[in-house]
Scaffold this motif. Structure first.
Motif, PDB file in Angstrom:
ATOM      1  N   GLY A 120      78.869 -43.308   5.120  1.00  0.00           N
ATOM      2  CA  GLY A 120      79.148 -42.957   5.538  1.00  0.00           C
ATOM      3  C   GLY A 120      77.070 -42.093   6.806  1.00  0.00           C
ATOM      4  N   LYS A 121      76.535 -42.240   5.560  1.00  0.00           N
ATOM      5  CA  LYS A 121      74.876 -41.850   6.797  1.00  0.00           C
ATOM      6  C   LYS A 121      73.829 -42.695   7.606  1.00  0.00           C
ATOM      7  N   ASN A 122      74.288 -44.027   6.386  1.00  0.00           N
ATOM      8  CA  ASN A 122      73.710 -45.174   7.652  1.00  0.00           C
ATOM      9  C   ASN A 122      75.165 -45.932   8.674  1.00  0.00           C
ATOM     10  N   THR A 123      74.601 -45.495   9.847  1.00  0.00           N
ATOM     11  CA  THR A 123      75.287 -46.666  10.593  1.00  0.00           C
ATOM     12  C   THR A 123      75.596 -47.772  11.187  1.00  0.00           C
ATOM     13  N   GLU A 124      73.891 -48.510  10.436  1.00  0.00           N
ATOM     14  CA  GLU A 124      74.163 -49.518  11.050  1.00  0.00           C
ATOM     15  C   GLU A 124      74.856 -50.885   9.430  1.00  0.00           C
ATOM     16  N   LYS A 125      74.493 -50.073   8.613  1.00  0.00           N
ATOM     17  CA  LYS A 125      75.359 -50.584   7.424  1.00  0.00           C
ATOM     18  C   LYS A 125      77.069 -50.251   6.787  1.00  0.00           C
ATOM     19  N   ASN A 126      77.413 -49.523   7.926  1.00  0.00           N
ATOM     20  CA  ASN A 126      78.153 -49.177   7.794  1.00  0.00           C
ATOM     21  C   ASN A 126      79.131 -50.333   9.129  1.00  0.00           C
ATOM     22  N   LYS A 127      78.511 -50.147   9.873  1.00  0.00           N
ATOM     23  CA  LYS A 127      79.251 -51.056  11.085  1.00  0.00           C
ATOM     24  C   LYS A 127      79.157 -52.913  10.730  1.00  0.00           C
ATOM     25  N   LEU A 128      78.438 -53.269   9.446  1.00  0.00           N
ATOM     26  CA  LEU A 128      78.304 -54.995   8.766  1.00  0.00           C
ATOM     27  C   LEU A 128      79.609 -54.424   7.861  1.00  0.00           C
ATOM     28  N   PHE A 129      79.582 -53.444   6.954  1.00  0.00           N
ATOM     29  CA  PHE A 129      80.195 -53.246   6.044  1.00  0.00           C
ATOM     30  C   PHE A 129      81.910 -53.241   7.124  1.00  0.00           C
ATOM     31  N   ASN A 130      82.228 -52.029   7.861  1.00  0.00           N
ATOM     32  CA  ASN A 130      83.596 -52.296   8.523  1.00  0.00           C
ATOM     33  C   ASN A 130      83.703 -54.027   9.038  1.00  0.00           C
ATOM     34  N   LYS A 131      83.432 -54.495   9.432  1.00  0.00           N
ATOM     35  CA  LYS A 131      83.383 -56.051  10.226  1.00  0.00           C
ATOM     36  C   LYS A 131      83.254 -56.873   9.427  1.00  0.00           C
ATOM     37  N   ALA A 132      82.577 -56.894   8.289  1.00  0.00           N
ATOM     38  CA  ALA A 132      83.305 -57.602   6.534  1.00  0.00           C
ATOM     39  C   ALA A 132      84.408 -57.736   6.281  1.00  0.00           C
ATOM     40  N   MET A 133      85.267 -56.245   6.274  1.00  0.00           N
ATOM     41  CA  MET A 133      86.706 -56.006   5.614  1.00  0.00           C
ATOM     42  C   MET A 133      87.336 -56.445   6.675  1.00  0.00           C
ATOM     43  N   ALA A 134      87.246 -56.388   7.889  1.00  0.00           N
ATOM     44  CA  ALA A 134      88.042 -56.000   9.245  1.00  0.00           C
ATOM     45  C   ALA A 134      88.437 -58.320   8.986  1.00  0.00           C
ATOM     46  N   SER A 135      87.019 -59.011   9.018  1.00  0.00           N
ATOM     47  CA  SER A 135      86.953 -60.480   8.740  1.00  0.00           C
ATOM     48  C   SER A 135      88.044 -60.864   7.548  1.00  0.00           C
ATOM     49  N   ASP A 136      87.727 -60.091   6.548  1.00  0.00           N
ATOM     50  CA  ASP A 136      88.693 -60.318   5.125  1.00  0.00           C
ATOM     51  C   ASP A 136      90.185 -60.652   5.515  1.00  0.00           C
ATOM     52  N   SER A 137      90.154 -59.288   6.326  1.00  0.00           N
ATOM     53  CA  SER A 137      91.835 -59.079   6.602  1.00  0.00           C
ATOM     54  C   SER A 137      92.527 -59.985   7.692  1.00  0.00           C
ATOM     55  N   GLN A 138      91.369 -60.916   8.115  1.00  0.00           N
ATOM     56  CA  GLN A 138      91.779 -61.257   9.185  1.00  0.00           C
ATOM     57  C   GLN A 138      92.358 -62.670   8.235  1.00  0.00           C
ATOM     58  N   MET A 139      92.114 -63.154   6.807  1.00  0.00           N
ATOM     59  CA  MET A 139      92.344 -64.174   5.739  1.00  0.00           C
ATOM     60  C   MET A 139      94.094 -63.496   5.210  1.00  0.00           C
ATOM     61  N   MET A 140      93.663 -62.364   5.123  1.00  0.00           N
ATOM     62  CA  MET A 140      94.604 -61.527   4.893  1.00  0.00           C
ATOM     63  C   MET A 140      96.120 -61.533   5.817  1.00  0.00           C
ATOM     64  N   ASN A 141      95.948 -61.843   6.772  1.00  0.00           N
ATOM     65  CA  ASN A 141      97.538 -61.580   7.449  1.00  0.00           C
ATOM     66  C   ASN A 141      97.860 -63.546   7.665  1.00  0.00           C
ATOM     67  N   VAL A 142      97.133 -64.616   6.750  1.00  0.00           N
ATOM     68  CA  VAL A 142      97.508 -65.483   6.680  1.00  0.00           C
ATOM     69  C   VAL A 142      98.753 -65.188   5.845  1.00  0.00           C
ATOM     70  N   ALA A 143      98.072 -64.972   4.627  1.00  0.00           N
ATOM     71  CA  ALA A 143      98.994 -64.751   3.776  1.00  0.00           C
ATOM     72  C   ALA A 143      99.935 -63.982   3.710  1.00  0.00           C
ATOM     73  N   LEU A 144      99.892 -62.842   4.601  1.00  0.00           N
ATOM     74  CA  LEU A 144     101.108 -62.431   4.597  1.00  0.00           C
ATOM     75  C   LEU A 144     101.524 -62.317   6.203  1.00  0.00           C
ATOM     76  N   ARG A 145     101.589 -63.557   6.182  1.00  0.00           N
ATOM     77  CA  ARG A 145     102.870 -64.098   7.939  1.00  0.00           C
ATOM     78  C   ARG A 145     103.621 -64.952   6.716  1.00  0.00           C
ATOM     79  N   GLY A 146     104.171 -65.488   5.553  1.00  0.00           N
ATOM     80  CA  GLY A 146     104.997 -66.310   4.572  1.00  0.00           C
ATOM     81  C   GLY A 146     105.667 -65.176   4.125  1.00  0.00           C
ATOM     82  N   CYS A 147     104.876 -63.999   4.615  1.00  0.00           N
ATOM     83  CA  CYS A 147     105.424 -63.004   3.175  1.00  0.00           C
ATOM     84  C   CYS A 147     106.851 -61.326   4.003  1.00  0.00           C
TER      85      CYS A 147
END
Length: 358
Positions: free
Chosen positions: A160-187
């Motif tokens: 919350g206090k480190n903007t750049e680190k927070n951006k990296l974290f959110n981008k990382a989680m978003a990229s993982d979510s894309q993989m998750m979406n592939v799995a959820l298509r069959g659910c």
């Protein structure tokens, strides 16, 4: 011939190999993957449309002659670890060694929907290495996380206090979510009868958008920290709410907890689940909680899958006082939070989808 400690010489040599393999891989494994990304090697091979020889790669990257041997060494090691495939190709009337992408390095091609490059850039970061050098101190600091000991605050306050680190974290989680979406298509069966869903800790809404696109009749809400969602725009079927899952969760037919509970202790998870239970109550029909997490099962999982799960358990336990859980531990948690039943289904190579019902 036995040594003084009762081990045969051959056993000692095997032990030395095992130890040295892990000691020398400590820095090289992760940083060599980051090196691939920084040089754009997966992108170069992808755009080459065929396996690429060392000489071609060296020419494209304009690598000094003195570094060619080292680059070859790194590529050979990456191939040994499954990040490249070495094949034979005919090049200028000669048969040469060339490099092709594997399934793992395909995920490192930038700009694709399934690129996990942001995850690498967040996790394999030189500034993060000193955190783990405080393990001994962490061991004796009652109730403090490794982040508390090394950074002076928990991971969420730090982000919350480190903007750049927070951006990296959110981008990382978003990229993982894309993989998750592939799995959820069959659910599809998971969302049958669901008219509204809240994605708790849903970040920028990558998963919620995928659900909204696949199921236009489902109204999606993303709940996350105010600083995460404050500038995000919703649609008729998707809205963002800034809030605190420990205080309250918006009402819905279903609540999605994707990679959330492993960040927290049993006591904290119980509170989150109780708030989820409150959120799905009073809807006039049976709601449910959808949990996407690992389920440790050393007796049935492949060795590699168990290694990843146990590694994740170490990171969660040390960094945030969280944990990865076995089915018995999940069941105990659900019962204590007031739920009556649950069902575990496989989702990805290491994640499971758990539906729990009040």
């Amino acid at each position: 011939m036995a040594s003084n400690n009762g081990l045969k010489a051959s056993e000692m040599f095997e032990g030395q190999v095992h130890l040295y393999k892990h000691l020398h891989a400590h820095a090289v494994d992760g940083m060599s993957i980051r090196w691939m990304i920084e040089l754009g090697i997966p992108d170069i091979i992808h755009n080459h449309d065929q396996p690429i020889t060392l000489s071609e790669l060296v020419s494209i990257l304009q690598i000094p002659p003195t570094k060619v041997r080292g680059v070859h060494s790194l590529l050979r090691y990456l191939a040994h670890n499954g990040f490249l495939q070495i094949v034979r190709v005919h090049h200028n009337t000669q048969e040469k060694e060339a490099y092709a992408l594997t399934a793992a390095s395909q995920l490192l091609v930038k700009g694709t929907n399934l690129s996990l490059t942001p995850m690498v850039e967040y996790l394999i970061n030189p500034s993060g290495s000193p955190v783990w050098s405080h393990l001994k101190k962490w061991t004796y600091e009652d109730d403090l996380t490794l982040c508390d000991v090394s950074l002076g605050s928990n991971i969420w306050d730090f982000l919350g206090k480190n903007t750049e680190k927070n951006k990296l974290f959110n981008k990382a989680m978003a990229s993982d979510s894309q993989m998750m979406n592939v799995a959820l298509r069959g659910c599809n069966w998971v969302f049958e009868g669901v008219e509204s869903i809240v994605d708790v800790g849903g970040g920028n809404g990558t998963t919620a958008k995928a659900i909204s696109d696949a199921f236009p009749n489902v109204k999606c809400t993303v709940l996350d920290r105010p600083q995460v969602v404050e500038n995000l725009l919703g649609t008729n079927h998707l809205k963002y709410v800034g809030g605190d899952m420990f205080k309250s969760i918006p009402k819905a037919d279903a609540i999605l907890l994707k990679w959330i509970l492993h960040n927290w202790s049993d006591m904290d998870c119980k509170k989150i689940l109780e708030n989820c239970k409150e959120a799905i109550s009073g809807k006039g029909k049976r709601g449910k909680i959808i949990v996407i997490e690992t389920v440790i099962n050393e007796g049935q999982d492949e060795h590699g899958i168990t290694s990843l799960k146990l590694l994740m358990d170490v990171k969660m336990s040390c960094l945030v006082n969280g944990k990865e859980r076995s089915e018995e531990e999940w069941k105990k948690l659900f019962v204590e939070a007031g739920f009556q039943s649950y069902k575990i289904s496989p989702l990805t190579g290491y994640l499971s989808l758990i539906q729990i019902y009040p």
